[in-house]
Design an enzyme around this catalytic site. Structure first.
Site, PDB file in Angstrom:
ATOM      1  N   CYS A   1     -38.170  78.461  84.938  1.00 55.09           N
ATOM      2  CA  CYS A   1     -37.196  77.551  84.333  1.00 55.09           C
ATOM      3  C   CYS A   1     -36.768  76.518  85.371  1.00 55.09           C
ATOM      4  CB  CYS A   1     -35.993  78.332  83.836  1.00 55.09           C
ATOM      5  SG  CYS A   1     -34.979  78.969  85.181  1.00 55.09           S
TER       6      CYS A   1
ATOM      7  N   CYS B   1     -29.405  72.780  86.766  1.00 62.14           N
ATOM      8  CA  CYS B   1     -28.845  73.699  85.774  1.00 62.14           C
ATOM      9  C   CYS B   1     -27.516  74.274  86.248  1.00 62.14           C
ATOM     10  CB  CYS B   1     -29.819  74.837  85.473  1.00 62.14           C
ATOM     11  SG  CYS B   1     -29.103  75.982  84.276  1.00 62.14           S
TER      12      CYS B   1
ATOM     13  N   ARG C   1     -33.348  73.799  66.473  1.00 62.67           N
ATOM     14  CA  ARG C   1     -33.814  72.926  67.568  1.00 62.67           C
ATOM     15  C   ARG C   1     -35.289  72.586  67.439  1.00 62.67           C
ATOM     16  NH1 ARG C   1     -30.847  74.684  72.996  1.00 62.67           N
ATOM     17  NH2 ARG C   1     -28.702  74.655  72.269  1.00 62.67           N
TER      18      ARG C   1
ATOM     19  N   LYS D   1     -27.074  78.147  68.768  1.00 63.99           N
ATOM     20  CA  LYS D   1     -28.414  77.549  68.703  1.00 63.99           C
ATOM     21  C   LYS D   1     -29.324  78.364  67.790  1.00 63.99           C
ATOM     22  CE  LYS D   1     -29.041  77.905  73.230  1.00 63.99           C
ATOM     23  NZ  LYS D   1     -29.588  78.115  74.592  1.00 63.99           N
TER      24      LYS D   1
ATOM     25  N   ARG E   1     -33.087  65.679  76.397  1.00 67.08           N
ATOM     26  CA  ARG E   1     -34.221  66.478  75.889  1.00 67.08           C
ATOM     27  C   ARG E   1     -34.710  65.874  74.572  1.00 67.08           C
ATOM     28  NH1 ARG E   1     -32.504  72.538  75.088  1.00 67.08           N
ATOM     29  NH2 ARG E   1     -32.521  72.610  77.358  1.00 67.08           N
TER      30      ARG E   1
ATOM     31  N   CYS F   1     -34.657  81.222  80.171  1.00 66.66           N
ATOM     32  CA  CYS F   1     -35.304  80.010  79.635  1.00 66.66           C
ATOM     33  C   CYS F   1     -36.810  79.981  79.863  1.00 66.66           C
ATOM     34  CB  CYS F   1     -34.654  78.773  80.223  1.00 66.66           C
ATOM     35  SG  CYS F   1     -32.894  78.675  79.826  1.00 66.66           S
TER      36      CYS F   1
ATOM     37  N   LYS G   1     -33.620  78.771  66.779  1.00 66.31           N
ATOM     38  CA  LYS G   1     -34.963  78.360  67.216  1.00 66.31           C
ATOM     39  C   LYS G   1     -36.044  78.869  66.270  1.00 66.31           C
ATOM     40  CE  LYS G   1     -33.589  78.131  72.040  1.00 66.31           C
ATOM     41  NZ  LYS G   1     -33.844  78.612  73.409  1.00 66.31           N
TER      42      LYS G   1
ATOM     43  N   CYS H   1     -31.433  82.734  86.026  1.00 61.05           N
ATOM     44  CA  CYS H   1     -30.294  83.517  85.536  1.00 61.05           C
ATOM     45  C   CYS H   1     -30.751  84.286  84.299  1.00 61.05           C
ATOM     46  CB  CYS H   1     -29.095  82.614  85.238  1.00 61.05           C
ATOM     47  SG  CYS H   1     -29.108  81.872  83.592  1.00 61.05           S
TER      48      CYS H   1
HETATM   49 FE1  SRM Z   1     -32.554  77.328  78.016  1.00 61.80          FE
HETATM   50  C1  SRM Z   1     -29.262  76.981  78.523  1.00 61.80           C
HETATM   51  C2  SRM Z   1     -33.117  74.845  80.155  1.00 61.80           C
HETATM   52  C3  SRM Z   1     -35.718  77.211  76.915  1.00 61.80           C
HETATM   53  C4  SRM Z   1     -32.128  80.431  76.585  1.00 61.80           C
HETATM   54  N1  SRM Z   1     -31.323  76.116  79.082  1.00 61.80           N
HETATM   55  C5  SRM Z   1     -29.958  76.140  79.111  1.00 61.80           C
HETATM   56  C6  SRM Z   1     -29.439  74.933  79.905  1.00 61.80           C
HETATM   57  C7  SRM Z   1     -29.194  73.810  78.946  1.00 61.80           C
HETATM   58  C8  SRM Z   1     -28.212  75.223  80.794  1.00 61.80           C
HETATM   59  C9  SRM Z   1     -26.852  74.952  80.212  1.00 61.80           C
HETATM   60  O1  SRM Z   1     -26.529  75.434  79.107  1.00 61.80           O
HETATM   61  O2  SRM Z   1     -26.077  74.287  80.902  1.00 61.80           O
HETATM   62  C10 SRM Z   1     -30.659  74.659  80.815  1.00 61.80           C
HETATM   63  C11 SRM Z   1     -30.807  73.234  81.341  1.00 61.80           C
HETATM   64  C12 SRM Z   1     -31.490  73.244  82.680  1.00 61.80           C
HETATM   65  C13 SRM Z   1     -31.859  71.911  83.174  1.00 61.80           C
HETATM   66  O3  SRM Z   1     -31.323  71.499  84.225  1.00 61.80           O
HETATM   67  O4  SRM Z   1     -32.691  71.239  82.581  1.00 61.80           O
HETATM   68  C14 SRM Z   1     -31.774  75.207  79.964  1.00 61.80           C
HETATM   69  N2  SRM Z   1     -34.055  76.158  78.359  1.00 61.80           N
HETATM   70  C15 SRM Z   1     -34.138  75.250  79.358  1.00 61.80           C
HETATM   71  C16 SRM Z   1     -35.552  74.721  79.517  1.00 61.80           C
HETATM   72  C17 SRM Z   1     -35.620  73.273  79.956  1.00 61.80           C
HETATM   73  C18 SRM Z   1     -36.291  75.647  80.493  1.00 61.80           C
HETATM   74  C19 SRM Z   1     -37.573  75.130  81.063  1.00 61.80           C
HETATM   75  O5  SRM Z   1     -37.696  75.268  82.273  1.00 61.80           O
HETATM   76  O6  SRM Z   1     -38.442  74.658  80.346  1.00 61.80           O
HETATM   77  C20 SRM Z   1     -36.083  75.019  78.109  1.00 61.80           C
HETATM   78  C21 SRM Z   1     -35.830  73.887  77.148  1.00 61.80           C
HETATM   79  C22 SRM Z   1     -36.354  74.209  75.787  1.00 61.80           C
HETATM   80  C23 SRM Z   1     -36.310  73.065  74.821  1.00 61.80           C
HETATM   81  O7  SRM Z   1     -37.085  72.117  74.992  1.00 61.80           O
HETATM   82  O8  SRM Z   1     -35.554  73.153  73.857  1.00 61.80           O
HETATM   83  C24 SRM Z   1     -35.233  76.222  77.728  1.00 61.80           C
HETATM   84  N3  SRM Z   1     -33.687  78.567  76.876  1.00 61.80           N
HETATM   85  C25 SRM Z   1     -35.009  78.396  76.636  1.00 61.80           C
HETATM   86  C26 SRM Z   1     -35.590  79.596  76.126  1.00 61.80           C
HETATM   87  C27 SRM Z   1     -37.067  79.822  75.815  1.00 61.80           C
HETATM   88  C28 SRM Z   1     -37.411  79.558  74.379  1.00 61.80           C
HETATM   89  O9  SRM Z   1     -36.560  79.119  73.600  1.00 61.80           O
HETATM   90  O10 SRM Z   1     -38.556  79.801  74.033  1.00 61.80           O
HETATM   91  C29 SRM Z   1     -34.565  80.530  76.049  1.00 61.80           C
HETATM   92  C30 SRM Z   1     -34.703  82.013  75.618  1.00 61.80           C
HETATM   93  C31 SRM Z   1     -34.847  82.173  74.154  1.00 61.80           C
HETATM   94  C32 SRM Z   1     -33.516  82.219  73.481  1.00 61.80           C
HETATM   95  O11 SRM Z   1     -32.969  81.188  73.145  1.00 61.80           O
HETATM   96  O12 SRM Z   1     -32.993  83.322  73.311  1.00 61.80           O
HETATM   97  C33 SRM Z   1     -33.373  79.862  76.507  1.00 61.80           C
HETATM   98  N4  SRM Z   1     -30.913  78.516  77.557  1.00 61.80           N
HETATM   99  C34 SRM Z   1     -30.979  79.768  77.025  1.00 61.80           C
HETATM  100  C35 SRM Z   1     -29.662  80.324  76.986  1.00 61.80           C
HETATM  101  C36 SRM Z   1     -29.267  81.735  76.448  1.00 61.80           C
HETATM  102  C37 SRM Z   1     -29.059  81.702  74.978  1.00 61.80           C
HETATM  103  C38 SRM Z   1     -28.509  82.996  74.451  1.00 61.80           C
HETATM  104  O13 SRM Z   1     -28.693  83.276  73.280  1.00 61.80           O
HETATM  105  O14 SRM Z   1     -27.856  83.729  75.190  1.00 61.80           O
HETATM  106  C39 SRM Z   1     -28.798  79.351  77.537  1.00 61.80           C
HETATM  107  C40 SRM Z   1     -27.271  79.457  77.735  1.00 61.80           C
HETATM  108  C41 SRM Z   1     -26.503  79.251  76.475  1.00 61.80           C
HETATM  109  O15 SRM Z   1     -27.035  78.875  75.428  1.00 61.80           O
HETATM  110  O16 SRM Z   1     -25.310  79.468  76.548  1.00 61.80           O
HETATM  111  C42 SRM Z   1     -29.623  78.237  77.897  1.00 61.80           C
HETATM  112 FE1  SF4 Z   2     -30.634  77.557  83.850  1.00 62.76          FE
HETATM  113 FE2  SF4 Z   2     -30.619  80.157  83.537  1.00 62.76          FE
HETATM  114 FE3  SF4 Z   2     -31.944  78.648  81.837  1.00 62.76          FE
HETATM  115 FE4  SF4 Z   2     -32.871  78.927  84.255  1.00 62.76          FE
HETATM  116  S1  SF4 Z   2     -32.620  80.585  82.770  1.00 62.76           S
HETATM  117  S2  SF4 Z   2     -32.648  76.959  83.165  1.00 62.76           S
HETATM  118  S3  SF4 Z   2     -31.040  79.070  85.454  1.00 62.76           S
HETATM  119  S4  SF4 Z   2     -29.771  78.651  82.083  1.00 62.76           S
END
Ligand code: SRM
Ligand code: SF4
Length: 562
Positions: free
Chosen positions: A426, A432, A142, A205, A73, A475, A207, A471
């Site tokens: 997402c 993922c 980030r 993390k 990323r 995201c 943001k 899930c």
């Molecule tokens: Fe996310 C984890 C993809 C935006 C909340 N996110 C992941 C992971 C890395 C899975 C993992 O931990 O193994 C995913 C990788 C999937 C893949 O195969 O690429 C993933 N997140 C994404 C992306 C690529 C979604 C997309 O379709 O665009 C976004 C990448 C953003 C970036 O460029 O940095 C992405 N993730 C978000 C957002 C939206 C936002 O930030 O505006 C959220 C919700 C906001 C937040 O953070 O609360 C988000 N991602 C999470 C979480 C839950 C965090 C939490 O506080 O509980 C996880 C899981 C974790 O961190 O344990 C996670």
């Molecule tokens: Fe993966 Fe869940 Fe984030 Fe979708 S919402 S990219 S399934 S961690």
């Protein structure tokens, strides 16, 4: 180290500022995977180890290790790249990754499917394009979001510069990244330290986003730290500061929940870094380092109290925040098509479905954008809604860009329904590791089925925001969707309803763990009532709340962040 700390805290402590044994892991030819601790550390360098989940079972039966590969990323504050960088990223994706480029919901690019033995070369190639991946993932600040939909070019330029400066300020100072990926000489020693983060970085993390009203295209309230530009007399007077947003939750675990950020005051542009440092260091010191599920800033604030938190931030910043100033958001989507800007140039916002840039049938996005990058004289901006702005188009190139848009089928924005244009999904399966259900791969088909239901009620033009996540981590920011599906199991989702369309009200659970037929029938009944009873231009989410159709089920207060 005390026994109460989470395993990741120990890994960080022992890592010698994010080095761990990454070099040794990368050099090991026997496996496509990294050592376990290094799988945590590589996130800080902007990469995740994954495996192809479509192939898991087959490989298990063949007694092969999972089909490991890496997601990378970028750190691209405000999502801005030059045409030259675009061409370089395209070449890297074509050579080292599978399935093209992926625009994320945080204005970054992702490369999927990079195998271990090509990881270092890929990271080096990204660096050669003058883009890095430092702190794109991990327990740090980030990629910083900045409004991408330009209304007033000079204001957006100011806000973007502020976002870049903030991103730069909070970069980790360790040289680990340069040593591991770019062969810089080893410098780890007594005088290397992290002045802001300390040796264990943040508890989780972190943001940050900058919004420019009236558009909330960055969903500022979903961020740990948000800055809402206050524009007076055509210039940025300062920013309202919002803290404690975050969406991730765990199914069935009430101590985790989505939360919108609270506005706590106003700062001048000169005070932005100091207040951000106050927020980041308070979270560093007060955040929960035992339970990662409860480690985000939103929980720190709820556990310690907002006023208490604010007072600590002010103490650390060395000044009191001024009262927040008035602002109003119209919506949190993108504006598609051509728009003119102040400087005589223009921008074209293209729809990129689920952010995936590849060549598929008549829609050859990767090739088409390559052709545009070869003639474009402005820049490219990724939006936080997974779309793309071709910005700063000169009058001389506009017609040629239009022709390429038509030739390569990049014109989805012209005739797609508002539902399709605004939908987010997402990545989910197959890459993922946390996905419970499909999202990106399911979105086009789901939208088609929903469009048929809308059409039946003469609602195809209704600008409804749909968001799908595989899930509950959220995201695609599903908790801010007027309609949202959150994956529970293969083919089964929680149906969430009635967020607003400005990113200021969370939705709530309407039906749990249902399959497609039930989803379609449920929304169909709601569409029927919406068509018959809506008040003028009333939006779907607002209608559901006003009509009381979802309020009775509220597990979450009907809050609107202002
Ligand atoms: Fe996310 C984890 C993809 C935006 C909340 N996110 C992941 C992971 C890395 C899975 C993992 O931990 O193994 C995913 C990788 C999937 C893949 O195969 O690429 C993933 N997140 C994404 C992306 C690529 C979604 C997309 O379709 O665009 C976004 C990448 C953003 C970036 O460029 O940095 C992405 N993730 C978000 C957002 C939206 C936002 O930030 O505006 C959220 C919700 C906001 C937040 O953070 O609360 C988000 N991602 C999470 C979480 C839950 C965090 C939490 O506080 O509980 C996880 C899981 C974790 O961190 O344990 C996670
Ligand atoms: Fe993966 Fe869940 Fe984030 Fe979708 S919402 S990219 S399934 S961690």
């Amino acid at each position: 180290m005390s026994a109460g700390l989470s395993a990741v805290e120990k890994i960080k402590t022992d890592s010698r500022l994010l080095r761990g044994s990454l070099r040794e892991s990368l050099a090991d030819p026997v496996t496509g995977s990294l050592r376990e601790d290094d799988q945590s550390l590589i996130k800080f360098h902007g990469s995740y180890q994954q495996d192809d989940r479509d192939l898991r079972e087959e490989r298990r039966q063949q007694k092969l290790e999972p089909d490991y590969s890496f997601m990378i990323r970028t750190r691209t504050p405000g999502g801005v790249t030059t045409p030259q960088q675009w061409l370089q990223l395209d070449a890297i994706a074509t050579r080292h990754a599978s399935n093209g480029l992926r625009v994320t919901t945080r204005q970054a690019f992702q490369f999927h499917g990079v195998i271990k033995r090509e990881l270092k070369a890929t990271m080096a190639a990204i660096n050669a394009s003058l883009i890095d991946t430092i702190a794109a993932c991990g327990d740090v600040n980030r990629n910083v979001l900045a409004a991408a939909n330009p209304l007033l070019s000079s204001v957006h330029a100011t806000v973007h510069a502020q976002a870049r400066a903030l991103s730069q300020h909070f970069l980790p100072r360790t040289r680990a990244y340069y040593e591991i990926w770019l062969d810089e000489e080893l410098v780890a020693g007594a005088d290397e330290h992290e002045p802001i983060y300390g040796a264990t970085y943040l508890p989780r993390k972190f943001k940050t986003a900058f919004a420019v009203p009236p558009l909330n295209d960055v969903d500022v309230f979903a961020n740990d730290l948000g800055f809402i530009a206050i524009v007076e007399n055509g210039a940025v007077a300062g920013y309202n500061v919002a803290v404690g947003g975050g969406l991730g939750a765990t199914h069935g675990d009430a101590v985790t929940y989505p939360r919108l950020a609270d506005v706590i005051g106003f700062v001048t542009p000169e005070q932005v870094i100091a207040v951000a440092e106050g927020v980041v260091t308070t979270q560093r010191d007060w955040g929960n380092r035992s339970e990662r599920k409860r480690a985000r800033l939103k929980y720190t604030i709820d556990d310690r109290g907002l006023e208490n938190f604010k007072a600590e931030v002010e103490r650390r910043a060395g000044f009191a925040l001024a009262p927040a100033r008035p602002y109003a958001f119209e919506h949190n989507g993108d504006r598609f098509g051509w728009a003119d800007s102040e400087d005589g140039r223009a921008q074209l916002t293209l729809r990129i479905e689920a952010g995936r840039i590849n060549d598929r049938g008549e829609r050859r996005l990767l090739s088409g954008l390559r052709a545009i990058a070869q003639i474009h004289e402005g820049d490219f901006r990724l939006t936080a809604n997974q779309n793309l702005v071709i910005a700063g188009v000169t009058p001389a190139t506009r017609a040629a860009i239009d022709a390429l848009v038509a030739e390569y089928g990049l014109d989805l924005y012209r005739d797609a329904s508002p539902l399709r244009l605004n939908a987010l999904a997402c990545v989910a399966l197959p890459t993922c590791g946390l996905a419970m259900a499909e999202a990106e791969r399911y979105l086009p088909e789901l939208v088609t089925k929903l469009e048929a239901r809308l059409q039946a009620h003469d609602l195809l033009d209704a600008p409804i925001h749909l968001r799908v996540s595989g899930c509950p981590n959220g995201c695609s920011r599903p908790y801010l969707g007027e309609i949202a599906l959150i994956g529970k199991a293969p083919g089964r989702y929680n149906l969430m309803l009635a967020a607003d369309h400005r990113g200021q009200r969370l939705n709530r659970l309407h039906k749990e763990n249902i399959a497609e037929a039930d989803i379609l029938d449920t929304v169909d009944a709601l569409f029927a009532r919406y068509a018959a009873e809506r008040d003028g231009d009333e939006r779907f989410g607002d209608f559901l709340v006003r009509s009381g159709m979802v309020a009775a089920k509220a597990g979450i207060p009907l809050e609107v962040r202002t």
